[in-house]
Every structure is written in C-alpha cells, then in structure tokens.
Write an enzyme that holds these catalytic residues in place. Structure first.
Site, short mmCIF file in Angstrom:
data_model
loop_
_atom_site.label_atom_id
_atom_site.label_comp_id
_atom_site.label_asym_id
_atom_site.label_seq_id
_atom_site.Cartn_x
_atom_site.Cartn_y
_atom_site.Cartn_z
N ILE A 167 1.12 5.19 7.53
CA ILE A 167 -0.19 4.90 8.11
C ILE A 167 -0.69 3.57 7.53
CG2 ILE A 167 -2.56 5.74 8.40
CD1 ILE A 167 -1.19 8.54 7.52
N CYS A 168 -1.06 2.67 8.41
CA CYS A 168 -1.59 1.39 7.98
C CYS A 168 -3.07 1.57 7.66
CB CYS A 168 -1.39 0.36 9.09
SG CYS A 168 -1.97 -1.30 8.64
#
Length: 227
Positions: A167-168
C-alpha cells in the site's frame, strides 16, 4: 391323529367354526414379527452410526473453524509489564477489541505481533459489499518504527494498492509517528478506499508487483500528498 384331524376338518367345513390350531399362520406371524424387529434393530444401528459420524464431523468442523477470539483473549489475559516489548501491542489489541471501528475487525493467532484485520467496504463507496484482509506485523522496535501492513490476496483494485498487496501510504514510512497505532493505520487505509473515485492500478504497478510485500518503505517515493 391324522384321522382326528380329518374329522375335525370336516366339522370345520360344515360348521364354519375353526377347530384346528393355526400353526402355519402362527409361524408366519412369528416370522414376520422377527423380520420387523430385525429391521428396527438395523435401523437403530444405522442411525447410531450416522449420529456418531455426524458428531465426529461436527467436532472436526468446530476444531478447524474455531474462532481466534479465544486466542486474542488469551493474549489479553497475560499480565505483561511495561518493560515487555509486547505490552504496547497488547494494549492496542485490547482497545481494538473493546471498541472496533466501523467496518473493521481483528483476529490474532498464537503470535500477538501478527494481526489480520478484515475491512468491509463502506456504504456508498466503490467497495461496498466487498471484504479485504490486511496483514499487520509489528517490528521488534515498534513503535519507534511503523508496523508492516499489506493486503492479502485478493487485493482491492486501487490506485495506491499494488497487486502484490503493498500500500502506497506515507504513514507506513516517512510520516509514521510513535503515538500512532495499528488501528489508526487500518482506518487510514479504509479511508483511502472509501474516497476512491474509480478502480485503477498504481501507475508503477508493473515494476513493483513482483516485490515481496510488507517490506520497509524507507526509500519510497509516494504518488501524492494523499498517499
């Protein structure tokens, strides 16, 4: 004896009154009764076998699908001192279970430092009716360093979620603060899903998709300020 039977037989035919004993019918009746009782015994035996098998299968199913709430409670029951590295995590787990945020639930196995958080898509969002699992692992020097967090398969299709589960999110890297919690991280991730205007992959997904998920985000360049 044969003569007597013959005489009695003639009397029976004339008078219509039965005088001879019903030996054959009695034997047939006893035979029918014996067969009926035998069928009943077999039926009871089969029912008992099915019941026993059903009980065993049910016990296996319960054991296999035993909820992990009991495991979490066993972690909470431990009297940990503040100097224990798991003390902070235990406190967070207790708070999460006591007051779970909307659309979030947590399960913990034997290792208190690994959580599985289930996310249910919020009402009105693109992910409404969908559920995803977030794996959270606490490093040895938590909370100085952020926890590792990534989606297990299948992952949601989102511009800040790679297909390997990563997840960015800057809160998992440069913007992490020790006063944050695993619960606040999960809420932030749910928030970015809820605010999505379309389902799409990150622009650099092809280059990142083969990486091992959950690695430290020390050198990450985030897509935008909302990531």
């Amino acid at each position: 004896a044969k003569l007597l039977k013959g005489v009695l037989g003639c009397v029976e035919s004339i008078s219509g009154i039965r005088l001879l004993p019903q030996e054959k019918e009695s034997k047939k009746k006893r035979s029918r009764t014996s067969k009926t009782e035998s069928k009943k015994r077999d039926s009871k035996s089969n029912a008992s076998t099915r019941s026993s098998g059903s009980s065993k299968n049910k016990a296996k199913y319960i054991k296999k699908n035993k909820p992990q709430v009991g495991q979490a409670q066993s972690h909470l029951a431990k009297d940990l001192k503040m100097s224990n590295p798991n003390y902070r995590i235990q406190r967070e787990l207790k708070e999460f279970l006591k007051s779970p945020p909307p659309n979030l639930s947590v399960k913990v196995g034997k290792n208190i430092r690994v959580w599985i958080i289930t996310m249910a898509g919020t009402k009105g969002s693109l992910y409404e009716g969908e559920k995803y699992r977030l794996r959270v692992q606490f490093p040895a020097n938590y909370p100085t360093e952020p926890p590792s967090a990534y989606f297990l398969q299948p992952t949601p299709r989102h511009e800040h979620v790679y297909t390997n589960g990563d997840i960015c999110l800057s809160l998992l890297g440069k913007d992490w603060r020790p006063n944050m919690t695993a619960q606040s991280i999960a809420m932030s991730i749910l928030s970015i899903l809820s605010g999505a205007g379309r389902k799409s992959l990150p622009m650099d997904n092809a280059a990142h998709a083969q990486n091992k998920p959950g690695e430290a985000q020390d050198d990450w360049v985030y897509h935008d300020d909302n990531c």
